[in-house]
Design a protein around this motif. Structure first.
Motif, PDB file in Angstrom:
ATOM      1  N   LYS A   8      13.430  12.829  -8.559  1.00  0.00           N
ATOM      2  CA  LYS A   8      12.400  11.796  -8.558  1.00  0.00           C
ATOM      3  C   LYS A   8      12.710  10.682  -9.557  1.00  0.00           C
ATOM      4  O   LYS A   8      12.269   9.544  -9.390  1.00  0.00           O
ATOM      5  CB  LYS A   8      11.032  12.421  -8.887  1.00  0.00           C
ATOM      6  N   ARG A   9      13.467  11.005 -10.591  1.00  0.00           N
ATOM      7  CA  ARG A   9      13.795  10.000 -11.600  1.00  0.00           C
ATOM      8  C   ARG A   9      15.038   9.186 -11.245  1.00  0.00           C
ATOM      9  O   ARG A   9      15.287   8.144 -11.850  1.00  0.00           O
ATOM     10  CB  ARG A   9      14.021  10.681 -12.957  1.00  0.00           C
ATOM     11  N   LEU A  48       0.829  -1.205   0.000  1.00  0.00           N
ATOM     12  CA  LEU A  48       0.000   0.000   0.000  1.00  0.00           C
ATOM     13  C   LEU A  48       0.864   1.255   0.000  1.00  0.00           C
ATOM     14  O   LEU A  48       0.607   2.205  -0.759  1.00  0.00           O
ATOM     15  CB  LEU A  48      -0.923  -0.013   1.228  1.00  0.00           C
ATOM     16  N   SER A  49       1.907   1.255   0.840  1.00  0.00           N
ATOM     17  CA  SER A  49       2.797   2.422   0.905  1.00  0.00           C
ATOM     18  C   SER A  49       3.525   2.634  -0.422  1.00  0.00           C
ATOM     19  O   SER A  49       3.678   3.772  -0.880  1.00  0.00           O
ATOM     20  CB  SER A  49       3.824   2.249   2.038  1.00  0.00           C
ATOM     21  N   GLN A  50       3.973   1.519  -1.032  1.00  0.00           N
ATOM     22  CA  GLN A  50       4.647   1.628  -2.323  1.00  0.00           C
ATOM     23  C   GLN A  50       3.718   2.203  -3.380  1.00  0.00           C
ATOM     24  O   GLN A  50       4.124   3.050  -4.195  1.00  0.00           O
ATOM     25  CB  GLN A  50       5.155   0.249  -2.754  1.00  0.00           C
ATOM     26  N   GLY A  51       2.474   1.748  -3.357  1.00  0.00           N
ATOM     27  CA  GLY A  51       1.497   2.287  -4.314  1.00  0.00           C
ATOM     28  C   GLY A  51       1.253   3.768  -4.106  1.00  0.00           C
ATOM     29  O   GLY A  51       1.146   4.540  -5.070  1.00  0.00           O
ATOM     30  N   MET A  52       1.151   4.181  -2.830  1.00  0.00           N
ATOM     31  CA  MET A  52       0.938   5.595  -2.532  1.00  0.00           C
ATOM     32  C   MET A  52       2.140   6.437  -2.951  1.00  0.00           C
ATOM     33  O   MET A  52       1.984   7.549  -3.481  1.00  0.00           O
ATOM     34  CB  MET A  52       0.665   5.768  -1.031  1.00  0.00           C
ATOM     35  N   LEU A  53       3.362   5.907  -2.716  1.00  0.00           N
ATOM     36  CA  LEU A  53       4.570   6.639  -3.126  1.00  0.00           C
ATOM     37  C   LEU A  53       4.646   6.774  -4.636  1.00  0.00           C
ATOM     38  O   LEU A  53       5.021   7.828  -5.165  1.00  0.00           O
ATOM     39  CB  LEU A  53       5.820   5.918  -2.598  1.00  0.00           C
ATOM     40  N   GLU A  54       4.290   5.686  -5.347  1.00  0.00           N
ATOM     41  CA  GLU A  54       4.298   5.750  -6.809  1.00  0.00           C
ATOM     42  C   GLU A  54       3.286   6.765  -7.313  1.00  0.00           C
ATOM     43  O   GLU A  54       3.579   7.528  -8.241  1.00  0.00           O
ATOM     44  CB  GLU A  54       3.985   4.356  -7.385  1.00  0.00           C
ATOM     45  N   ALA A  55       2.094   6.761  -6.694  1.00  0.00           N
ATOM     46  CA  ALA A  55       1.070   7.722  -7.109  1.00  0.00           C
ATOM     47  C   ALA A  55       1.517   9.155  -6.832  1.00  0.00           C
ATOM     48  O   ALA A  55       1.323  10.057  -7.653  1.00  0.00           O
ATOM     49  CB  ALA A  55      -0.251   7.421  -6.371  1.00  0.00           C
ATOM     50  N   GLU A  56       2.130   9.361  -5.653  1.00  0.00           N
ATOM     51  CA  GLU A  56       2.623  10.693  -5.302  1.00  0.00           C
ATOM     52  C   GLU A  56       3.722  11.140  -6.258  1.00  0.00           C
ATOM     53  O   GLU A  56       3.768  12.300  -6.681  1.00  0.00           O
ATOM     54  CB  GLU A  56       3.142  10.693  -3.864  1.00  0.00           C
ATOM     55  N   LYS A  57       4.622  10.199  -6.613  1.00  0.00           N
ATOM     56  CA  LYS A  57       5.706  10.540  -7.542  1.00  0.00           C
ATOM     57  C   LYS A  57       5.138  10.910  -8.909  1.00  0.00           C
ATOM     58  O   LYS A  57       5.552  11.909  -9.518  1.00  0.00           O
ATOM     59  CB  LYS A  57       6.652   9.353  -7.679  1.00  0.00           C
ATOM     60  N   ASP A  58       4.163  10.128  -9.394  1.00  0.00           N
ATOM     61  CA  ASP A  58       3.557  10.413 -10.694  1.00  0.00           C
ATOM     62  C   ASP A  58       2.853  11.761 -10.686  1.00  0.00           C
ATOM     63  O   ASP A  58       2.923  12.521 -11.666  1.00  0.00           O
ATOM     64  CB  ASP A  58       2.577   9.302 -11.075  1.00  0.00           C
ATOM     65  N   GLU A  59       2.147  12.057  -9.573  1.00  0.00           N
ATOM     66  CA  GLU A  59       1.462  13.348  -9.472  1.00  0.00           C
ATOM     67  C   GLU A  59       2.457  14.508  -9.471  1.00  0.00           C
ATOM     68  O   GLU A  59       2.230  15.541 -10.111  1.00  0.00           O
ATOM     69  CB  GLU A  59       0.615  13.386  -8.198  1.00  0.00           C
ATOM     70  N   LEU A  60       3.580  14.319  -8.738  1.00  0.00           N
ATOM     71  CA  LEU A  60       4.585  15.376  -8.680  1.00  0.00           C
ATOM     72  C   LEU A  60       5.235  15.597 -10.043  1.00  0.00           C
ATOM     73  O   LEU A  60       5.437  16.742 -10.476  1.00  0.00           O
ATOM     74  CB  LEU A  60       5.650  15.030  -7.640  1.00  0.00           C
TER      75      LEU A  60
END
Length: 334
Positions: A167-168, A107-119
């Motif tokens: 981020k990349r 769940l945390s990994q998914g949230m981090l990925e979503a946050e990274k994509d949004e940023l």
């Protein structure tokens, strides 16, 4: 593990020894009870008890040895099943906790990925109004206002660019493309970007390139050079920055040398650490402690070494030491 097992079973061992002593003491106090046979029985029972401990040690520590050697990476496949009820309780709780942690990690990994994509999406969206703002700034007739606006625009642009590459960085290996990079073109582009800042601080560039081309990834090499040039401009004033390239011991070297305030010798080993700024000018608002750290991080997958030398008040020299040509086979994954 033997010592731990004996400590764990010390109460049982102590009880057995007390019972043996009690038996011998009874025979000593009561003359009607023969002492010799009971001593022989105590001796035999002690041998049997030691053998029993040895057998139980192998059986009872098997599960806990596995736990002791277990690498806690949320994988319980290598753990043997528990034999005793207590071991089964431990195993059951381990499985439940591991499964819960695995779900939370996913769940945390998914949230981090979503946050990274949004940023990343936000950064790309912000670039559009920034480009429009630059065109509007160029139309300003007031030269002083235009230069001031260009300077502030450049600061925002560099901050966004640094955040984008930061981020990349964890996925940089998937984005590498090794090719012949035209060094003069790359440097001209980076210096052109920093021109408003350089004009404001009275900084020029002296470019001497013995090597016109380098084998590397153009995009990430540009990012590394950008961080080094930004640092050189940030801490220099009314002086030239010398950029040179040459070959030494088979290695291509790109050198950026400024005449700024320099770095204290005790700070040199730490300048590439995340968040480190300075011990002498610790409250300097210009320092972020991220530029050199990110440059070092980006240089590692490219097998580029960054070496720094400096003297306080005399400037700083940053060297990018490129790998030998055959070392690029490792980068390409051949």
């Amino acid at each position: 593990m033997i010592k731990k097992y004996l400590i764990e079973r010390r109460s049982w061992i102590f009880l057995f020894l007390c019972l043996q002593l009690l038996t011998l003491l009874t025979t000593y106090l009561d003359p009607a009870i023969p002492f010799g046979p009971l001593l022989y029985i105590s001796f035999l029972s002690s041998i049997i008890f030691v053998i029993f401990l040895a057998v139980r040690y192998t059986k009872e520590t098997r599960f806990y040895k596995s736990l002791d050697e277990w690498d806690p990476h949320l994988d319980l496949n290598n753990l043997p099943p528990g034999d005793s009820p207590f071991e089964q309780i431990v195993q059951s709780h381990l499985y439940e906790q591991t499964e819960r942690l695995r779900q939370e990690a996913t769940l945390s990994q998914g949230m981090l990925e979503a946050e990274k994509d949004e940023l990343l999406s936000w950064i790309h969206e912000v670039k559009t109004p920034l480009t429009a703002m630059q065109l509007m700034i160029e139309r300003l007739e007031d030269r002083a206002a235009r230069e001031a606006m260009n300077y502030e625009w450049l600061r925002i642009h560099l901050l966004l660019d640094r955040q984008l590459h930061q981020k990349r960085l964890p996925f940089m290996e998937n984005d590498l493309f090794i090719e012949q990079v035209e060094l003069r073109s790359l440097l001209s582009q980076e210096i052109r970007t920093l021109r408003p800042w350089c004009m404001r601080r009275g900084i020029g560039f002296d470019i001497r390139l013995e090597l016109e081309e380098l084998l590397s990834d153009a995009k990430w090499l540009a990012f590394i050079v950008r961080q080094l040039l930004t640092n050189a401009v940030k801490y220099s004033e009314n002086a030239d920055i010398m950029v040179s390239s040459y070959l030494h011991a088979g290695h291509a070297i790109l050198e950026i040398k400024d005449q700024g305030r320099g770095i204290d010798p005790k700070d040199l080993p730490r300048i590439f650490d995340r968040g480190f700024t300075s011990t002498t000018l610790h409250n300097d608002p210009k320092a972020t402690g991220m530029g050199l750290y990110l440059a070092k991080r980006a240089a590692q997958p490219l097998h580029i070494r960054i070496e720094a030398s400096s003297k306080p008040g005399e400037g700083t020299c940053m060297k990018l030491i490129f790998p030998l040509r055959n070392e690029f086979l490792q980068i390409r994954g051949v």
